[in-house]
Design an enzyme around this catalytic site. Sequence first.
Site, PDB file in Angstrom:
ATOM      1  N   GLY A  48       0.116   2.312   5.695  1.00  0.00           N
ATOM      2  CA  GLY A  48       0.001   3.665   5.164  1.00  0.00           C
ATOM      3  C   GLY A  48      -1.049   3.801   4.084  1.00  0.00           C
ATOM      4  O   GLY A  48      -1.324   4.902   3.619  1.00  0.00           O
ATOM      5  N   CYS A  49      -1.648   2.686   3.683  1.00  0.00           N
ATOM      6  CA  CYS A  49      -2.710   2.725   2.685  1.00  0.00           C
ATOM      7  C   CYS A  49      -4.061   2.692   3.391  1.00  0.00           C
ATOM      8  O   CYS A  49      -4.270   1.868   4.282  1.00  0.00           O
ATOM      9  CB  CYS A  49      -2.607   1.534   1.732  1.00  0.00           C
ATOM     10  SG  CYS A  49      -1.162   1.565   0.670  1.00  0.00           S
ATOM     11  N   GLU A  50      -4.959   3.578   2.991  1.00  0.00           N
ATOM     12  CA  GLU A  50      -6.297   3.598   3.568  1.00  0.00           C
ATOM     13  C   GLU A  50      -7.071   2.343   3.169  1.00  0.00           C
ATOM     14  O   GLU A  50      -7.743   1.731   3.979  1.00  0.00           O
ATOM     15  CB  GLU A  50      -7.034   4.845   3.093  1.00  0.00           C
ATOM     16  CG  GLU A  50      -8.367   5.044   3.754  1.00  0.00           C
ATOM     17  CD  GLU A  50      -8.995   6.362   3.338  1.00  0.00           C
ATOM     18  OE1 GLU A  50      -9.959   6.325   2.569  1.00  0.00           O
ATOM     19  OE2 GLU A  50      -8.505   7.413   3.779  1.00  0.00           O
TER      20      GLU A  50
END
Length: 138
Positions: A48-50
């Site tokens: 979920g982290c870019e």
Amino acid sequence: MTNTFNKVSESIRNASVWQQKYREIMLLGKTLPSLLTALKIDDALVPGCESKVWMYVEFDLTENVLVVAGDSDTRIVKGLLALILALYNGLTPEQVLQVNAYNEFEKLGLISHLSPSRGNGIKAMVEKIQTMAKQKLI
């Protein structure tokens, strides 16, 4: 909330414009020790982290507190991670579940300036920590 969070967030809280806050966040990220390369594995990546964020959430049985360590491949995210670690490290599972990171970031004037992808990344990091806290209460 921990005293550490209050100390590390003071310069961000006192910055009057976004550029100053951004700079303080990046400076804070420089204080976060880098994880050893051997620990930067896919299993430790926060989904979920870019940006790449590696996070380890452990439970110290002797102190009954969570211990969180992490690293990121970008300076701003590493600074945001440092804020999250300061917010949650050393809290009991019960205390972790009572902390609302979104509210704390809002009080610092950060939420309105973060891109949606960075906001999602913060949410993903906090969810990983809170999931571990919930597991310890079962």
